[in-house]
Design a protein around this motif. Structure first.
Motif, PDB file in Angstrom:
ATOM      1  N   VAL A  18       5.619  15.932 -12.800  1.00 33.53           N
ATOM      2  CA  VAL A  18       5.649  17.229 -12.119  1.00 33.53           C
ATOM      3  C   VAL A  18       6.659  17.149 -10.962  1.00 33.53           C
ATOM      4  CG1 VAL A  18       3.743  16.724 -10.514  1.00 33.53           C
ATOM      5  CG2 VAL A  18       4.208  19.073 -11.158  1.00 33.53           C
ATOM      6  N   PRO A  19       7.444  18.200 -10.791  1.00 35.68           N
ATOM      7  CA  PRO A  19       8.361  18.195  -9.643  1.00 35.68           C
ATOM      8  C   PRO A  19       7.573  18.302  -8.335  1.00 35.68           C
ATOM      9  CG  PRO A  19       8.937  19.908 -11.239  1.00 35.68           C
ATOM     10  CD  PRO A  19       7.602  19.400 -11.614  1.00 35.68           C
ATOM     11  N   VAL A  20       7.963  17.495  -7.375  1.00 37.62           N
ATOM     12  CA  VAL A  20       7.245  17.497  -6.097  1.00 37.62           C
ATOM     13  C   VAL A  20       8.235  17.538  -4.939  1.00 37.62           C
ATOM     14  CG1 VAL A  20       5.207  16.277  -6.918  1.00 37.62           C
ATOM     15  CG2 VAL A  20       7.153  14.971  -6.083  1.00 37.62           C
ATOM     16  N   ARG A  21       7.670  17.845  -3.804  1.00 41.68           N
ATOM     17  CA  ARG A  21       8.454  17.881  -2.573  1.00 41.68           C
ATOM     18  C   ARG A  21       7.846  16.867  -1.609  1.00 41.68           C
ATOM     19  NH1 ARG A  21       8.541  22.590   1.295  1.00 41.68           N
ATOM     20  NH2 ARG A  21       6.620  23.151   0.239  1.00 41.68           N
ATOM     21  N   VAL A  22       8.671  16.095  -0.987  1.00 38.42           N
ATOM     22  CA  VAL A  22       8.191  15.109  -0.011  1.00 38.42           C
ATOM     23  C   VAL A  22       8.389  15.696   1.379  1.00 38.42           C
ATOM     24  CG1 VAL A  22       8.391  12.765   0.853  1.00 38.42           C
ATOM     25  CG2 VAL A  22       8.866  13.242  -1.544  1.00 38.42           C
ATOM     26  N   LEU A  23       7.314  15.719   2.126  1.00 42.59           N
ATOM     27  CA  LEU A  23       7.361  16.277   3.472  1.00 42.59           C
ATOM     28  C   LEU A  23       7.094  15.180   4.485  1.00 42.59           C
ATOM     29  CD1 LEU A  23       5.078  19.352   2.783  1.00 42.59           C
ATOM     30  CD2 LEU A  23       7.551  19.338   2.786  1.00 42.59           C
ATOM     31  N   GLY A  24       7.647  15.362   5.668  1.00 39.74           N
ATOM     32  CA  GLY A  24       7.388  14.397   6.725  1.00 39.74           C
ATOM     33  C   GLY A  24       5.937  14.427   7.138  1.00 39.74           C
ATOM     34  N   VAL A  83      14.357  10.104   6.595  1.00 38.90           N
ATOM     35  CA  VAL A  83      14.037   8.814   5.989  1.00 38.90           C
ATOM     36  C   VAL A  83      12.708   8.942   5.272  1.00 38.90           C
ATOM     37  CG1 VAL A  83      13.549   6.387   6.420  1.00 38.90           C
ATOM     38  CG2 VAL A  83      15.277   7.581   7.777  1.00 38.90           C
ATOM     39  N   LEU A  84      12.727   8.607   3.995  1.00 37.22           N
ATOM     40  CA  LEU A  84      11.485   8.641   3.227  1.00 37.22           C
ATOM     41  C   LEU A  84      10.664   7.416   3.608  1.00 37.22           C
ATOM     42  CD1 LEU A  84      13.164   9.520  -0.166  1.00 37.22           C
ATOM     43  CD2 LEU A  84      11.939  11.092   1.346  1.00 37.22           C
ATOM     44  N   GLN A  85       9.425   7.629   3.952  1.00 39.67           N
ATOM     45  CA  GLN A  85       8.651   6.503   4.452  1.00 39.67           C
ATOM     46  C   GLN A  85       7.173   6.680   4.140  1.00 39.67           C
ATOM     47  OE1 GLN A  85       9.439   6.719   8.614  1.00 39.67           O
ATOM     48  NE2 GLN A  85       8.320   8.608   8.909  1.00 39.67           N
ATOM     49  N   GLU A  86       6.425   5.634   4.416  1.00 39.03           N
ATOM     50  CA  GLU A  86       4.978   5.677   4.210  1.00 39.03           C
ATOM     51  C   GLU A  86       4.376   6.756   5.095  1.00 39.03           C
ATOM     52  OE1 GLU A  86       3.208   1.888   4.827  1.00 39.03           O
ATOM     53  OE2 GLU A  86       4.756   0.857   3.668  1.00 39.03           O
ATOM     54  N   GLY A  87       3.387   7.415   4.568  1.00 34.41           N
ATOM     55  CA  GLY A  87       2.728   8.473   5.331  1.00 34.41           C
ATOM     56  C   GLY A  87       3.284   9.851   5.057  1.00 34.41           C
ATOM     57  N   ASP A  88       4.413   9.923   4.370  1.00 33.16           N
ATOM     58  CA  ASP A  88       4.948  11.242   4.027  1.00 33.16           C
ATOM     59  C   ASP A  88       3.997  11.948   3.065  1.00 33.16           C
ATOM     60  OD1 ASP A  88       7.102  10.873   5.599  1.00 33.16           O
ATOM     61  OD2 ASP A  88       8.506  10.370   3.991  1.00 33.16           O
ATOM     62  N   VAL A 112       2.369   9.315   0.532  1.00 37.94           N
ATOM     63  CA  VAL A 112       3.180   8.133   0.204  1.00 37.94           C
ATOM     64  C   VAL A 112       2.577   6.912   0.893  1.00 37.94           C
ATOM     65  CG1 VAL A 112       5.448   7.063   0.416  1.00 37.94           C
ATOM     66  CG2 VAL A 112       5.267   9.515  -0.047  1.00 37.94           C
ATOM     67  N   ILE A 113       2.301   5.889   0.109  1.00 35.51           N
ATOM     68  CA  ILE A 113       1.720   4.683   0.718  1.00 35.51           C
ATOM     69  C   ILE A 113       2.640   3.473   0.605  1.00 35.51           C
ATOM     70  CG2 ILE A 113      -0.669   5.407   0.389  1.00 35.51           C
ATOM     71  CD1 ILE A 113      -0.731   3.415  -1.973  1.00 35.51           C
ATOM     72  N   ASN A 114       3.714   3.623  -0.139  1.00 43.70           N
ATOM     73  CA  ASN A 114       4.628   2.490  -0.250  1.00 43.70           C
ATOM     74  C   ASN A 114       6.007   2.985  -0.680  1.00 43.70           C
ATOM     75  OD1 ASN A 114       5.433  -0.220  -0.265  1.00 43.70           O
ATOM     76  ND2 ASN A 114       5.189  -0.297  -2.487  1.00 43.70           N
ATOM     77  N   ARG A 115       7.022   2.334  -0.165  1.00 43.58           N
ATOM     78  CA  ARG A 115       8.396   2.677  -0.556  1.00 43.58           C
ATOM     79  C   ARG A 115       9.070   1.420  -1.094  1.00 43.58           C
ATOM     80  NH1 ARG A 115      13.489   5.404   2.343  1.00 43.58           N
ATOM     81  NH2 ARG A 115      15.017   4.015   1.461  1.00 43.58           N
ATOM     82  N   LEU A 149      11.867   4.273  -4.818  1.00 39.29           N
ATOM     83  CA  LEU A 149      10.650   4.687  -5.518  1.00 39.29           C
ATOM     84  C   LEU A 149       9.555   4.815  -4.474  1.00 39.29           C
ATOM     85  CD1 LEU A 149      10.526   2.321  -8.615  1.00 39.29           C
ATOM     86  CD2 LEU A 149      10.911   4.773  -8.640  1.00 39.29           C
ATOM     87  N   LEU A 150       8.781   5.872  -4.580  1.00 39.19           N
ATOM     88  CA  LEU A 150       7.679   6.061  -3.647  1.00 39.19           C
ATOM     89  C   LEU A 150       6.354   5.988  -4.401  1.00 39.19           C
ATOM     90  CD1 LEU A 150       9.016   9.068  -1.535  1.00 39.19           C
ATOM     91  CD2 LEU A 150       9.281   6.642  -1.084  1.00 39.19           C
ATOM     92  N   ASP A 151       5.466   5.131  -3.955  1.00 36.70           N
ATOM     93  CA  ASP A 151       4.115   5.090  -4.511  1.00 36.70           C
ATOM     94  C   ASP A 151       3.280   6.147  -3.810  1.00 36.70           C
ATOM     95  OD1 ASP A 151       4.653   3.021  -6.215  1.00 36.70           O
ATOM     96  OD2 ASP A 151       4.139   1.481  -4.752  1.00 36.70           O
ATOM     97  N   VAL A 152       2.598   6.956  -4.596  1.00 36.39           N
ATOM     98  CA  VAL A 152       1.840   8.073  -4.036  1.00 36.39           C
ATOM     99  C   VAL A 152       0.356   7.889  -4.331  1.00 36.39           C
ATOM    100  CG1 VAL A 152       1.489  10.562  -4.087  1.00 36.39           C
ATOM    101  CG2 VAL A 152       3.784   9.630  -4.315  1.00 36.39           C
ATOM    102  N   LEU A 153      -0.433   7.887  -3.284  1.00 35.88           N
ATOM    103  CA  LEU A 153      -1.881   7.838  -3.460  1.00 35.88           C
ATOM    104  C   LEU A 153      -2.390   9.268  -3.564  1.00 35.88           C
ATOM    105  CD1 LEU A 153      -4.445   6.058  -3.463  1.00 35.88           C
ATOM    106  CD2 LEU A 153      -4.619   6.514  -1.027  1.00 35.88           C
TER     107      LEU A 153
END
Lengths: 387, 179
Positions: free
Chosen positions: A179-185, A320-325, A346-349, A359-363
């Protein structure tokens, strides 16, 4: 007793070829096979009902034996959480309604106008590969293939097949789900919350009265849908202080925005001391920053593995894509899900060399291993609307 | 033709498979071993092979696999391939011995179930599923195979009943009259 001969091998090869033929026909879409599948589901329905009579008590007994301690521990944790949430639930709901009104005023997309329907999970995939659940409503309830499915926490999957009275839901952890997603701060407080207490009590005094003051957001997806308002936006973990009143964030607005809920009305009729304390405080001003960083594709990876986001382009000059996003659905013409359904955090980059991007791991917010009731969003994407 | 159907394997195999399928989807989803769902339908397919040989094991596996696919909403044939092969491989037992001991049947049921479970991601690979070989397969395959082997003392007789296989009664040849 059978003897292994060339003739018998032919039978086996014939069966394998038949499988390949059936597989090809079914993957290309065959109405005869679809009807056969529907018919077999109907035939199996009474058998499964009868089996449930035996299996349900046995399963409960087994779970009672093996999971009692775990259940007790979770129950205590949940009770603590409920205690924290009660005090802020009413005000949070009011705030979401205000947010919905603002969205309507600005003619922004939301889920408010999309009908939904609750269904019960009646089965799970019985093999060790697929992440599929079965629900007790189907075509007769207006469900169609592709409709997104949510629960109280967020997105859990999409419908992949329907019969008259059942539907199969592919979970976001399945390897076939994209699914297309958006990463937010992640939310960051830009200013210190200010607090005024008409009661004249200091924060310390209020904290003495209310032991538990900090907790996660209280707005549930289903609550919002029930009230005909939009799904909570980026509702991952905004800190709510019971002694300073709840916060409402508008992540859709660049730079964040806060609304001031009418605490007095929201807490009217509440008898709990926590609510009374919350009602005694009126002003909260905290600006949260929730900026859209990047778009990508969330892909499941199978049982026991959390989904990942691919196709990202890291651009440190912008963000910057990071954990917690936070991760929400992106919507769009081709997406089967409307925008801004909460997905996870996001819990891991993991950085990759080359042009692949990180790659972002998403919980996921939703615990897809323990589903009972779900809600199907009757959303038809623009790409599938009949002209 | 009706008589052939009535006396054929399907008249017993299909109802037995339906009950096992229902149990698989209700009871055995709860009873997991190390987080792995025991595959009782696959175990019956492998046991049918061990009881009746490759040909009939493959036919039983194909039938059960198609039923499984139809009920689970999977592409029809994807699980049927795996179960057909499970029945065929377990049926190799007939090459070794005509009337196998229970432990030999258990061994070949285990082998057949292992092959069937390994085949599942292989088939998924051909149907376009990305990365179907999860690291967890190293746990899933042994657990499913061993569980099938442990169930074989029950499932091999059940498969014999479904497929109308009668145990061979070994009798001594009649003595030649003394001259």
């Amino acid at each position: 007793m059978a003897i292994y001969t060339v003739g018998r091998r032919r039978v086996i090869f014939g069966l394998l070829l038949t499988c390949a033929l059936l597989l090809t026909l079914d993957l290309r879409g065959n109405p005869v096979l679809d009807r056969a599948r529907d018919g077999f589901s109907r035939v199996m329905s009474p058998v499964e009902s009868a089996t449930d009579v035996i299996a349900t008590p046995l399963g409960r007994a087994w779970n009672g034996i093996t999971e009692y301690d775990d259940l007790e521990r979770k129950n205590q944790a949940l009770q603590d959480q409920v205690d924290r949430l009660i005090g802020t639930q009413a005000t949070a709901r009011l705030s979401v309604e205000e947010y919905q009104e603002l969205l309507a005023l600005l003619s922004l997309d939301s889920l408010a106008g999309i009908p939904t329907e609750v269904a019960k999970v009646v089965g799970a995939s019985s093999n060790n590969l697929d992440q599929i659940i079965e629900i007790n409503k189907g075509r007769s309830s207006g469900f169609k293939v592709g409709m997104p499915v949510v629960n109280q926490a967020g997105l859990i999957g999409k419908i992949t097949s329907v019969t008259d009275n059942t539907a199969k839901v592919l979970l976001i952890t399945d390897a076939r789900y994209v699914v297309p997603v958006r990463v937010l701060g992640a939310p960051e407080a830009d200013s210190t919350p200010t607090n005024t207490n008409p009661s004249g009590q200091t924060n310390e005094e209020l904290e003495d009265l209310v032991a538990t003051t900090v907790g996660p957001s209280t707005t549930l997806v289903t609550d919002v849908l029930n009230t005909g308002t939009t799904l909570p936006q980026n509702d991952v973990d905004p800190v709510i202080f019971a002694d300073v009143g709840p916060l409402v964030t508008d992540p859709g607005a660049p730079g964040g925005e806060s609304f001031e809920p009418v605490v007095g009305e929201a807490s009217a009729g509440l008898d709990d001391p926590v609510d009374l304390v919350a009602a005694a405080t009126t002003t909260t001003t905290t600006v949260l920053t929730l900026a859209a960083k990047e778009f990508g594709a969330l892909e499941g990876r199978g049982r026991g593995l959390i989904p990942q986001i691919r196709f990202l382009q890291d651009n440190p000059s912008i963000a910057v894509l990071q954990e917690g996003d936070l991760v929400v659905t992106a919507g769009g013409f081709d997406s089967l899900a409307p925008p801004d359904i909460p997905v996870g955090v996001v819990i891991n980059r993991a950085d990759r060399s080359g042009p692949g991007g990180p790659l972002l791991d998403v919980l996921p917010y939703a615990d897809v291993t323990k589903l009972n009731f779900i809600r199907v969003v009757k959303y038809t994407p623009l790409s599938e609307v009949e002209q | 033709m009706l008589a052939a159907i009535w006396q054929g394997p399907f008249i017993r195999l299909v109802p037995a498979g339906m009950v096992l399928l229902a149990l698989q989807r209700s009871l055995f989803v709860e009873f997991t071993v190390a987080g792995v769902i025991v595959q009782v339908v696959l175990a019956l397919a492998a046991a049918a092979g061990a009881a009746a040989g490759s040909e009939r094991g493959a036919i039983a596996g194909f039938t059960l696999g198609v039923m499984y696919d139809m009920l689970e909403g999977l592409p029809i044939g994807s699980t049927a391939v795996a179960m057909t092969l499970a029945g065929a491989v377990a049926g190799l037992l007939a090459v070794i011995v005509a009337d196998p001991q229970w432990w030999l049947a258990m061994l070949f049921t285990t082998l057949g179930a292992a092959v069937g479970e390994v085949m599942l991601p292989v088939v998924r690979l051909f149907t376009g599923v990305p990365d179907p070989f999860e690291p967890r397969l190293t746990i899933v395959v042994p657990v499913v195979a061993i569980a099938a082997g442990l169930l074989s003392p029950v499932f091999v007789p059940l498969a014999r009943w479904c497929l109308r296989i009668k145990r061979v009664d070994w009798v001594a040849p009649p003595r030649e009259p003394a001259l």
